[in-house]
Design an enzyme around this catalytic site. Structure first.
Site, short mmCIF file in Angstrom:
data_model
loop_
_atom_site.label_atom_id
_atom_site.label_comp_id
_atom_site.label_asym_id
_atom_site.label_seq_id
_atom_site.Cartn_x
_atom_site.Cartn_y
_atom_site.Cartn_z
N ASP A 167 0.80 -1.22 0.00
CA ASP A 167 0.00 0.00 0.00
C ASP A 167 0.84 1.27 0.00
OD1 ASP A 167 0.90 -0.58 2.58
OD2 ASP A 167 -1.10 -0.98 3.37
N GLU A 174 -9.91 -2.25 4.82
CA GLU A 174 -10.58 -1.93 6.07
C GLU A 174 -11.87 -2.74 6.20
OE1 GLU A 174 -9.22 -0.12 8.26
OE2 GLU A 174 -8.24 1.65 7.42
C1 F6R Z 1 1.21 -1.55 6.19
C2 F6R Z 1 -0.07 -2.21 6.27
C3 F6R Z 1 -0.93 -2.20 7.49
C4 F6R Z 1 -0.15 -2.54 8.76
C5 F6R Z 1 -1.08 -2.53 9.97
C6 F6R Z 1 -0.33 -2.80 11.25
O1 F6R Z 1 1.76 -1.73 4.91
O2 F6R Z 1 -0.44 -2.74 5.29
O3 F6R Z 1 -1.96 -3.13 7.32
O4 F6R Z 1 0.44 -3.79 8.61
O5 F6R Z 1 -1.71 -1.30 10.07
O6 F6R Z 1 0.54 -1.75 11.47
P1 F6R Z 1 1.62 -1.77 12.65
O7 F6R Z 1 2.60 -2.81 12.28
O8 F6R Z 1 2.22 -0.39 12.64
O9 F6R Z 1 0.88 -2.09 13.90
#
Ligand code: F6R
Length: 251
Positions: free
Chosen positions: A67, A143
């Protein structure tokens, strides 16, 4: 599904890095699906250390990221391109021309989604897709919704995701409201999926994703239909899942 429980974040990252590196060693010209966020930081750091020591090479690897924020230039310190360069690509021997992310500055979002799906198709199925997990069960920026979005699409970020990501910006107002994300079909196209989770704040999302119903309201729950998923978590992140009686493979 294989589940590895590790004592803490550091051990979780080492385990995930081991699995990822095994994949690259067995198939040096593989495609890797990569993620950003806090969770993979230690994984990338471990892989970069092995690469610096000469134990691992990404010279023939292609990468496709999940993303990118809409509206952020690659040089913006909070863009996912910048994240990948500074935390990983600039520290390993990957060819920069072989690294792909959605273009946050594309003028035409619909055309950009088509372009990125074409990039993914031409790259071929990732040997492994690395995923973090959102507090609401999101993967990439897929989401909670009424239906699974299959292809690359532009997403309006939820209040929960905006607030979770505010920590990286000067204020909540600066967090982009939209992002491009690989869709569920792109994620499921990987031959192997590696989900990395850490911390008590993820425990609920982990349990809902891997022990609750498969529903687009918890996007990660779709991973239960994938034939080769490995979940690597620290004890805190796996606490709620363990209460559900899901069997663990301990090593
Ligand atoms: C990032 C992504 C998101 C994160 C998720 C968890 O490329 O695709 O789905 O993996 O928001 O984020 P963290 O690791 O910061 O808790």
């Amino acid at each position: 599904m294989r589940i590895y429980e590790e004592a803490d974040y550091r051990a979780m990252c080492r385990r995930a890095a081991n699995i990822l590196s095994a994949c690259v060693i067995l198939e040096p010209d593989c495609v890797l699906g990569l993620a950003t966020g806090s969770t993979p930081l230690g994984i990338y750091d471990q892989l970069a250390q092995w690469c610096a020591r000469g134990d691992l090479s990404f010279a023939a690897v292609h990468s496709v990221n999940l993303d990118e924020y809409r509206g952020l230039a690659p040089q913006h310190p909070q863009s996912y391109r910048y994240f990948m360069q500074s935390h990983f690509f600039d520290r390993i021997d990957i060819d920069p021309a072989n690294t792909e992310l959605p273009d946050g500055l594309a003028d035409d979002p619909a055309a950009e989604c088509i372009r990125y799906d074409t990039v993914l198709r031409r790259a071929g199925a990732p040997a492994l897709q690395l995923l973090g997990l959102g507090h609401n069960g999101h993967i990439g920026f897929n989401e909670p919704a009424d239906a699974f979005a299959l292809g690359t699409h532009l997403v309006d970020l939820t209040a929960s995701t905006i607030s979770a990501n505010t920590r990286f910006f000067a204020s909540e107002g600066e967090v982009p409201r939209q992002a491009y994300t690989m869709g569920i079909a792109g994620i499921l196209s990987a031959r192997r999926v590696l989900v990395a989770v850490s911390g008590a704040d993820k425990a609920d999302a982990v349990a809902r994703s891997f022990a609750g119903p498969v529903t687009p309201q918890v996007p990660a729950s779709i991973l239960r239909l994938h034939p080769d998923v490995t979940l690597v978590g620290d004890t805190a992140a796996l606490a709620e899942l363990k209460k559900t009686g899901v069997p663990f493979e301990r090593v």
